[in-house]
Motif scaffolding. Structure first.
Motif, short mmCIF file in Angstrom:
data_model
loop_
_atom_site.label_atom_id
_atom_site.label_comp_id
_atom_site.label_asym_id
_atom_site.label_seq_id
_atom_site.Cartn_x
_atom_site.Cartn_y
_atom_site.Cartn_z
N GLU A 120 0.84 -1.20 0.00
CA GLU A 120 0.00 0.00 0.00
C GLU A 120 0.87 1.26 0.00
OE1 GLU A 120 -3.16 0.37 2.75
OE2 GLU A 120 -3.91 -1.67 2.45
N GLN A 121 0.52 2.19 -0.89
CA GLN A 121 1.24 3.47 -1.00
C GLN A 121 0.21 4.56 -1.27
OE1 GLN A 121 4.01 2.75 -4.21
NE2 GLN A 121 5.18 1.22 -3.05
N ARG A 122 0.70 5.78 -1.37
CA ARG A 122 -0.18 6.90 -1.71
C ARG A 122 0.45 7.66 -2.87
NH1 ARG A 122 -2.75 10.07 3.23
NH2 ARG A 122 -4.61 9.87 1.94
N TYR A 123 -0.37 7.97 -3.88
CA TYR A 123 0.09 8.71 -5.05
C TYR A 123 -0.66 10.04 -5.12
CZ TYR A 123 2.99 5.11 -7.26
OH TYR A 123 4.00 4.23 -7.55
N ILE A 124 -0.13 10.94 -5.94
CA ILE A 124 -0.72 12.28 -6.11
C ILE A 124 -1.06 12.47 -7.58
CG2 ILE A 124 -0.42 14.75 -5.77
CD1 ILE A 124 1.76 14.08 -3.72
N ARG A 125 -2.32 12.77 -7.87
CA ARG A 125 -2.74 13.08 -9.23
C ARG A 125 -2.25 14.47 -9.63
NH1 ARG A 125 -7.40 10.56 -11.28
NH2 ARG A 125 -8.22 12.59 -11.91
N VAL A 126 -2.34 14.75 -10.95
CA VAL A 126 -1.84 16.05 -11.42
C VAL A 126 -2.65 17.22 -10.85
CG1 VAL A 126 -0.84 15.15 -13.55
CG2 VAL A 126 -3.26 15.78 -13.51
N ASP A 127 -3.90 16.93 -10.44
CA ASP A 127 -4.71 18.00 -9.85
C ASP A 127 -4.48 18.14 -8.35
OD1 ASP A 127 -5.91 15.75 -8.88
OD2 ASP A 127 -7.91 16.15 -9.72
N GLY A 128 -3.51 17.34 -7.81
CA GLY A 128 -3.18 17.44 -6.39
C GLY A 128 -3.95 16.49 -5.50
N THR A 129 -4.90 15.73 -6.06
CA THR A 129 -5.69 14.79 -5.26
C THR A 129 -4.82 13.62 -4.81
OG1 THR A 129 -7.65 15.34 -6.56
CG2 THR A 129 -7.75 13.34 -5.21
N VAL A 130 -4.89 13.29 -3.52
CA VAL A 130 -4.13 12.16 -2.97
C VAL A 130 -5.01 10.91 -3.03
CG1 VAL A 130 -2.95 11.23 -0.95
CG2 VAL A 130 -2.82 13.68 -1.45
N ILE A 131 -4.47 9.83 -3.58
CA ILE A 131 -5.22 8.58 -3.72
C ILE A 131 -4.45 7.43 -3.07
CG2 ILE A 131 -6.49 9.22 -5.81
CD1 ILE A 131 -4.37 7.79 -7.45
N ASP A 132 -5.21 6.46 -2.55
CA ASP A 132 -4.61 5.25 -1.98
C ASP A 132 -4.46 4.21 -3.08
OD1 ASP A 132 -4.53 5.94 0.89
OD2 ASP A 132 -6.71 6.08 0.66
N VAL A 133 -3.27 3.57 -3.14
CA VAL A 133 -3.00 2.58 -4.18
C VAL A 133 -2.27 1.38 -3.59
CG1 VAL A 133 -2.86 4.35 -5.97
CG2 VAL A 133 -0.77 3.57 -4.83
N GLU A 134 -2.27 0.29 -4.37
CA GLU A 134 -1.40 -0.86 -4.13
C GLU A 134 -0.45 -0.95 -5.32
OE1 GLU A 134 -3.76 -4.25 -1.56
OE2 GLU A 134 -3.95 -4.24 -3.74
N ALA A 135 0.85 -1.13 -5.04
CA ALA A 135 1.83 -1.13 -6.14
C ALA A 135 2.77 -2.32 -6.02
CB ALA A 135 2.62 0.17 -6.14
N THR A 136 3.13 -2.87 -7.18
CA THR A 136 4.14 -3.91 -7.27
C THR A 136 5.07 -3.57 -8.42
OG1 THR A 136 4.55 -6.28 -7.51
CG2 THR A 136 2.74 -5.36 -8.79
#
Length: 614
Positions: free
Chosen positions: A291-307
């Motif tokens: 689990e990580q957190r990414y930032i969209r170009v509009d600044g919105t923070v989203i929760d993600v799973e990454a491999t």
């Protein structure tokens, strides 16, 4: 001529000791040289051979054919079964090798033996005088036959984990010294390193070959994948699929090409992302989802799973990251938690409802007992008046006794209704179904209240289009339904009015109608007449008494028969209640007339009609 001196006995002994020491030193040097030769040849084999099975075989062959050992074999621990599986040997014939494998595969590692000690201690074990120590073992004959006197077992380790052993058998007693032990230990460490390297190289090669062979297939899968996929080198994005543009809020894929992946990673997770990518580069093993957190170009923070995994892309070593948006999953988890809390509240509400139902049932039963006592006393008073034991010249006592009796009946009806409501709500209310002529049942109960209608100067008419219609019903509950409806009609019909009770045969159902030309029900109140504790006239000075639960019970009793009830009314012109009952029969039911005691029937009418003052 000078005479030769004869050496003394002491000098001879010294000479012999020196000669033996020289022989031992020479033998040791020969063994050490052979060990160096074995070590050198096996290292050459490690460099040359990339197949792990061939490496096992070559290592055992070199150890035996150099003449230092009688037998050498390698066993590898199966990670799934934890059994030690002999994978290669030299010095045994085919049958002996098969027996060695069968013993370990069937019986496992001998408990308390030197191999178990090596695996547990992760260190070598040397055993001399093997002939003496194996007298009671099945393989003692082979020890004698091969002239084996000593045995040395070394662990094969990868990152401090024992993955197997290498075993050497020799015909010499206690020949091993520390320098030789070090050389053999180095030999086994080199073999362990080679095993680890070959395994990793094999995995790496398989991954690379599969990626090269299926690049176009992967490209199609990437484009169709609902997960965001980014190919990058040194965190510079080389490729992005459509889902990645949607995840990061970019209009076109070209808007991501050349960008730094870390620019889209939340600052709190950048260090962990960098660390994981270095681990991937070093070991080549795909990373697990995290689990990580990414930032969209509009600044919105989203929760993600990454491999991530190594991925050859356009003739360069790159990495592919698969990223899944779990923002909605997080919301669902929150919703699930909220749902669990609601279920808990619902269960608490059900428990409260159960306690409430139980309370009403208990209270109702407790009320019925004293009411019946009062009624019994009233009946005795009436008896005394009739027999002349109590003088009531002006009729005042009789009037008061009648008032008490009527109110006791009203209380009994209320208590009975409450008990029935609790039974119906709890699912414990049962019908005593019998195959009866419904026309007779309705006609009899209608005729039994003629005295009330005559007293009120109301015309009571019964009509039917058939003389007999047999169906399964509970006669007592039908009586109760009809008495309640007739009681309502009498209460709300003025003197000179008419009540019409009709029965219609509709083949698969019977329709019962109770119609009057009384005051009627306002249009906006018709929907509430069957609701519990509801009354059309709720004012304190209303002209007619009632608890507001009678019609609710009527509806429940009709539905328990599988039927339905509805009301049609026009305010100022009258009301009609229409019941529809399905024509069904039950087995083992007697059609004989019920032997109803007249007193019971009269009391039942008195209770239902207790709101009507004669």
């Amino acid at each position: 001529m000078e005479a030769k001196l004869k050496p003394s006995k002491l000098e001879i002994n010294k000479y012999m000791i020196l000669e033996n020491q020289l022989k031992a030193t020479k033998a040791k040097l020969e063994r050490v040289n052979r060990l160096y030769s074995i070590l050198s040849k096996i290292n050459h084999a490690i460099i040359r051979i990339k197949d792990i099975e061939l490496l096992y075989k070559e290592a055992c062959r070199i150890a035996v054919e150099e003449g230092l050992f009688k037998v050498a074999w390698i066993g590898i621990i199966n990670e799934e079964t934890s059994l030690l599986e002999p994978v290669s040997q030299c010095g045994l014939n085919h049958e002996e090798a098969r027996k060695l494998t069968d013993d370990f595969m069937e019986k496992g590692i001998p408990h308390g033996g030197i191999i178990e000690k090596v695996i547990n201690s992760k260190n070598y074990v040397f055993a001399d005088d093997v002939k003496e120590k194996t007298k009671n073992k099945p393989w003692h004959k082979k020890i004698i036959e091969y002239a084996i006197n000593s045995c040395t077992v070394f662990p094969l380790r990868i990152e401090d984990k024992v993955i197997g052993v290498m075993v050497f058998y020799s015909e010499e007693y206690s020949f091993v010294e520390q320098e030789e032990i070090n050389l053999l230990n180095n030999l086994c460490e080199d073999i362990s390193f080679a095993i680890d390297t070959i395994k990793k190289d094999k995995i790496k090669k398989q991954v690379e070959e599969e990626l090269i062979q299926s690049e176009e297939r992967y490209r199609k899968i990437f484009e169709l994948s609902p997960a965001a996929i980014l190919v990058h080198s040194q965190f510079k994005i080389l490729y992005a699929n459509l889902a990645a543009t949607e995840l990061l809020g970019v209009e076109k894929k070209e808007g991501l090409i050349g960008k730094n992946l870390l620019d889209f990673v939340h600052k709190d997770y950048r260090h962990e992302v960098i660390k994981r990518k270095f681990e991937l580069k070093e070991f080549g093993v795909p990373l697990p989802f995290e689990e990580q957190r990414y930032i969209r170009v509009d600044g919105t923070v989203i929760d993600v799973e990454a491999t991530a995994s190594l991925f050859p892309y356009k003739n360069q070593n790159a990495m592919v990251s698969v990223i899944r948006d779990i923002t909605e999953t997080k919301k669902l988890e929150s919703l699930k938690k909220s749902s669990e809390e609601n279920i808990k509240l619902l269960n608490e509400a059900r428990e409260y409802d159960r306690l409430r139902t139980e309370f009403f049932a208990n209270v109702s039963h407790e009320l019925r007992t004293p009411i019946n006592v009062i009624l019994s006393a009233i009946q005795l008073l009436n008896l005394y008046i009739a027999e002349g034991n109590i003088i009531d010249e002006e009729g005042k006592v009789g009037k008061y006794i009648y008032s008490m009796q009527q109110n006791c009946y009203r209380l009994l009806r209320l208590v009975s209704n409450i008990i029935d409501i609790t039974k119906i709500d709890a699912g414990f209310f049962e019908l005593q179904l019998k195959n009866k002529n419904i026309v007779d049942v309705v006609e009899d109960i209608t005729g039994s209240i003629s005295g009330y209608t005559e007293h009120k100067r109301i015309n009571l008419i019964f009509d039917t289009d058939t003389e007999e219609k047999i169906l399964a019903c509970d006669p007592d509950k039908i009586d109760r339904i009809m008495l309640n409806l007739l009681s309502n009609s009498i209460k709300f019909t003025n003197p000179g009015g008419t009540i019409l009770v009709s029965v219609y045969d509709k083949k698969d159902k019977v329709v019962i109608s109770v119609k009057d030309n009384g005051i009627g029900i306002p249009e906006n109140k018709k929907n509430m007449v069957f609701e519990r504790f509801q009354q059309v006239d709720k004012s304190l000075n209303r002209s007619h008494e009632g608890s507001g639960i009678g019609l609710s019970i009527v509806k429940s009793l009709v539905e328990l028969h599988g039927g339905n009830i509805r009301v049609e009314s026009e305010y100022g012109k009258g009301t009609e209640f229409i019941i529809e009952l399905p024509v069904k029969l039950v087995t083992d039911s007697s059609n004989n007339a019920d032997k109803t005691i007249a007193g019971e029937s009269i009391e039942k009418i008195n209770i239902e009609f207790s709101d009507i003052v004669q």
